[in-house]
Design a protein around this motif. Structure first.
Motif, PDB file in Angstrom:
ATOM      1  N   SER A   3     -11.407   6.901   0.306  1.00  0.00           N
ATOM      2  CA  SER A   3     -12.391   6.040  -0.307  1.00  0.00           C
ATOM      3  C   SER A   3     -13.175   6.969  -1.502  1.00  0.00           C
ATOM      4  CB  SER A   3     -13.521   5.693   0.673  1.00  0.00           C
ATOM      5  OG  SER A   3     -13.080   5.119   1.904  1.00  0.00           O
ATOM      6  N   ASP A  18       0.912   3.951  -2.900  1.00  0.00           N
ATOM      7  CA  ASP A  18       0.813   5.608  -2.754  1.00  0.00           C
ATOM      8  C   ASP A  18       1.799   6.251  -3.335  1.00  0.00           C
ATOM      9  OD1 ASP A  18      -0.631   7.704  -1.581  1.00  0.00           O
ATOM     10  OD2 ASP A  18       0.703   7.533   0.225  1.00  0.00           O
ATOM     11  N   PHE A  65      -6.188  -1.041   5.114  1.00  0.00           N
ATOM     12  CA  PHE A  65      -6.908   0.034   5.185  1.00  0.00           C
ATOM     13  C   PHE A  65      -7.523   0.311   6.511  1.00  0.00           C
ATOM     14  CE2 PHE A  65      -6.750  -0.658   0.663  1.00  0.00           C
ATOM     15  CZ  PHE A  65      -6.573   0.567   0.029  1.00  0.00           C
ATOM     16  N   ARG A 117      -7.879   4.519  -4.889  1.00  0.00           N
ATOM     17  CA  ARG A 117      -7.862   3.015  -4.064  1.00  0.00           C
ATOM     18  C   ARG A 117      -8.743   2.178  -5.096  1.00  0.00           C
ATOM     19  NH1 ARG A 117     -10.681   1.666   1.359  1.00  0.00           N
ATOM     20  NH2 ARG A 117     -10.873  -0.410   1.044  1.00  0.00           N
ATOM     21  N   LEU A 139       0.971  -1.198   0.004  1.00  0.00           N
ATOM     22  CA  LEU A 139      -0.017   0.200  -0.084  1.00  0.00           C
ATOM     23  C   LEU A 139       0.941   1.303   0.058  1.00  0.00           C
ATOM     24  CD1 LEU A 139      -3.051   0.801   0.263  1.00  0.00           C
ATOM     25  CD2 LEU A 139      -2.696   0.771   2.781  1.00  0.00           C
ATOM     26  N   LEU A 151      -5.471   6.161   0.475  1.00  0.00           N
ATOM     27  CA  LEU A 151      -5.999   5.683   1.641  1.00  0.00           C
ATOM     28  C   LEU A 151      -7.698   6.525   1.411  1.00  0.00           C
ATOM     29  CD1 LEU A 151      -3.531   6.592   4.319  1.00  0.00           C
ATOM     30  CD2 LEU A 151      -4.239   4.430   3.359  1.00  0.00           C
ATOM     31  N   CYS A 164      -8.379   9.247   7.558  1.00  0.00           N
ATOM     32  CA  CYS A 164      -7.358   8.624   6.632  1.00  0.00           C
ATOM     33  C   CYS A 164      -8.287   8.307   5.231  1.00  0.00           C
ATOM     34  CB  CYS A 164      -6.608   7.590   6.739  1.00  0.00           C
ATOM     35  SG  CYS A 164      -5.225   8.072   8.113  1.00  0.00           S
ATOM     36  N   ALA A 165      -9.557   8.176   5.566  1.00  0.00           N
ATOM     37  CA  ALA A 165     -10.533   7.806   4.251  1.00  0.00           C
ATOM     38  C   ALA A 165     -11.282   8.785   3.783  1.00  0.00           C
ATOM     39  CB  ALA A 165     -11.163   6.497   4.668  1.00  0.00           C
TER      40      ALA A 165
END
Ligand code: HEM
Ligand SMILES: *[C@@H]1O[C@H](CO)[C@@H](O)[C@H](O)[C@H]1NC(C)=O
Ligand SMILES: *[C@@H]1O[C@H](CO)[C@@H](O)[C@H](O)[C@H]1NC(C)=O
Ligand SMILES: *[C@@H]1O[C@H](CO)[C@@H](O)[C@H](O)[C@H]1NC(C)=O
Ligand SMILES: *[C@@H]1O[C@H](CO)[C@@H](O)[C@H](O)[C@H]1NC(C)=O
Length: 331
Positions: free
Chosen positions: A84, A67, A106, A93, A63, A82, A327-328
């Protein structure tokens, strides 16, 4: 000034100048005033998750890589992977190159972010937590540790379409790999050394079945693959009717251990992806593969340096970006 003190001062100045030139704007003690124990908080949290979920170490390391790969002067290691998707936006993502990520890394990030927020609200970026996490899972798996340079800010843009052409493919040859890593200012050696991350983790069959059944128009199995290894893979990943969720270990003997077996596997024709095996097959990259296979200490120190460099690709600092609360979700 005594002679000893003089030498010490010169030494410290030299060291700080050297670190200064690599780190540009990131620093190891970035949170010294705002969250002095951030490294130990993060390490403790990721280690405890990794103890309960053996999917997390390798998937979190990947991950971090995905990134950082997606930079192109807009997004680098900025935690954009991260975020959504929303009704209005298909996020990074959910790009084709990222569909095979399980939810585990995640979820781990969300948990660790929550722990960090409880200790130091609103100051530590998701991008820095991911960079520290990549270090922590490598250590958890038996690999080397390193000081993570911090101070990354989180990106506010995460679009699936922006990943196009930036994430290296399983069937890339050396020229393509070199060109891809050059986008991030990484050298051929960096590329070979970072590929050693494939000493842990798994790949879905679809990424390498062409090497077993349809390597080229007149050859079914990649001739550089060991016959024993091909037989094992064929059993795991049949040409027809296999479960598309089936995964195969990169390093067949110790898939959860961070060691230099990856390079020894390549020497034996047991590289899982075409992009792995080609590093030994191509004479331009074989020498370094052999050196890394022969000396794990050398691999560990080279990997540490390459990860520090990789972690600085296209980072946002200063007042660019934000410190994401969740973070999402963009703040
Ligand atoms: C050199 C170019 C690279 C290529 C072509 C590549 C490609 C891939 C592919 C196809 C997979 C399997 C994904 C799946 O089917 O689930 C994978 C997994 C993985 N990659 Fe890479 N990768 C590269 C570089 C890197 C780098 C630089 C890192 C980290 C520093 C990395 C870390 C990983 C890890 C740890 C896994 C296992 C993930 C898991 O077990 O869930 N890769 N990679
Ligand atoms: C999605 O777009 C609509 C219309 O442009 C806007 O009103 C809404 O706030 C957007 N939602 C998000 C989550 O960005
Ligand atoms: C396959 O075809 C290529 C060119 O079309 C040729 O160079 C190669 O020797 C062939 N390989 C085998 C095993 O017949
Ligand atoms: C292995 O690599 C380390 C680090 O680069 C080096 O110090 C050591 O001399 C090497 N060992 C051998 C046997 O070459
Ligand atoms: C790569 O290096 C060039 C030249 O030094 C620089 O302009 C560019 O911003 C760098 N790219 C990244 C992703 O760091």
């Amino acid at each position: 000034m005594s002679r000893k003190l003089y030498i010490l001062v010169i030494y410290l100045v030299t060291v700080s100048l050297r670190l200064g030139s690599v780190s540009s704007q990131l620093s190891v003690d970035f949170y010294q005033q705002t969250c002095p124990n951030v490294d130990s908080i993060v390490t403790k949290a990721f280690t405890s998750i990794a103890q309960q979920d053996n999917v997390v170490p390798s998937s979190l390391l990947r991950l971090f890589a995905h990134d950082c790969f997606v930079e192109f002067y807009i997004q680098g290691c900025d935690g954009s992977i991260l975020i959504s998707s929303t009704a209005n936006n298909t996020a990074e993502r959910d790009a084709a190159d990222n569909i095979n990520f399980p939810p585990n890394p995640f979820d781990a990030m969300a948990k660790v972010k929550k722990t960090v927020e409880a200790a130091c609200p609103g100051v530590v970026s998701c991008a820095d937590i991911l960079a520290m996490g990549a270090r922590d899972v490598v250590v958890f798996a038996g690999g080397p540790s390193w000081n993570v340079f911090k101070g990354r800010r989180d990106g506010r843009i995460s679009e699936a379409s922006r990943t196009a052409g930036l994430i290296p493919g399983a069937n890339f040859n050396v020229d393509q790999l070199v060109a891809n890593f050059a986008l991030s200012n990484l050298t051929v050696s960096d590329m070979i050394v970072l590929s050693g991350a494939h000493t842990v983790g798994f790949s879905h069959c679809q990424q390498f079945t062409n090497r077993l059944y349809k390597f080229s128009s007149n050859v079914t199995t990649d001739p550089s693959m060991s016959r024993d290894y091909a037989a094992i893979l064929e059993k795991q990943c049949p040409q027809f009717g296999g479960d598309p969720g089936t995964v195969q270990a990169f390093d067949i003997t110790t898939p959860f251990t961070f060691d230099n077996d990856y390079y020894q596997d390549l020497q034996q024709g047991k590289g899982l992806l075409f992009s792995d095996q080609v590093l030994f097959n191509d004479l331009r990259t074989r020498d370094l593969v052999n050196q890394l296979a022969a000396n794990q200490t050398f691999f560990f120190s080279a990997f540490t340096q390459a990860m520090i460099k990789f972690g600085m690709v296209g980072v946002k600092t200063g007042s660019v970006g934000e410190i994401r609360r969740d973070c999402a979700v963009v703040n």
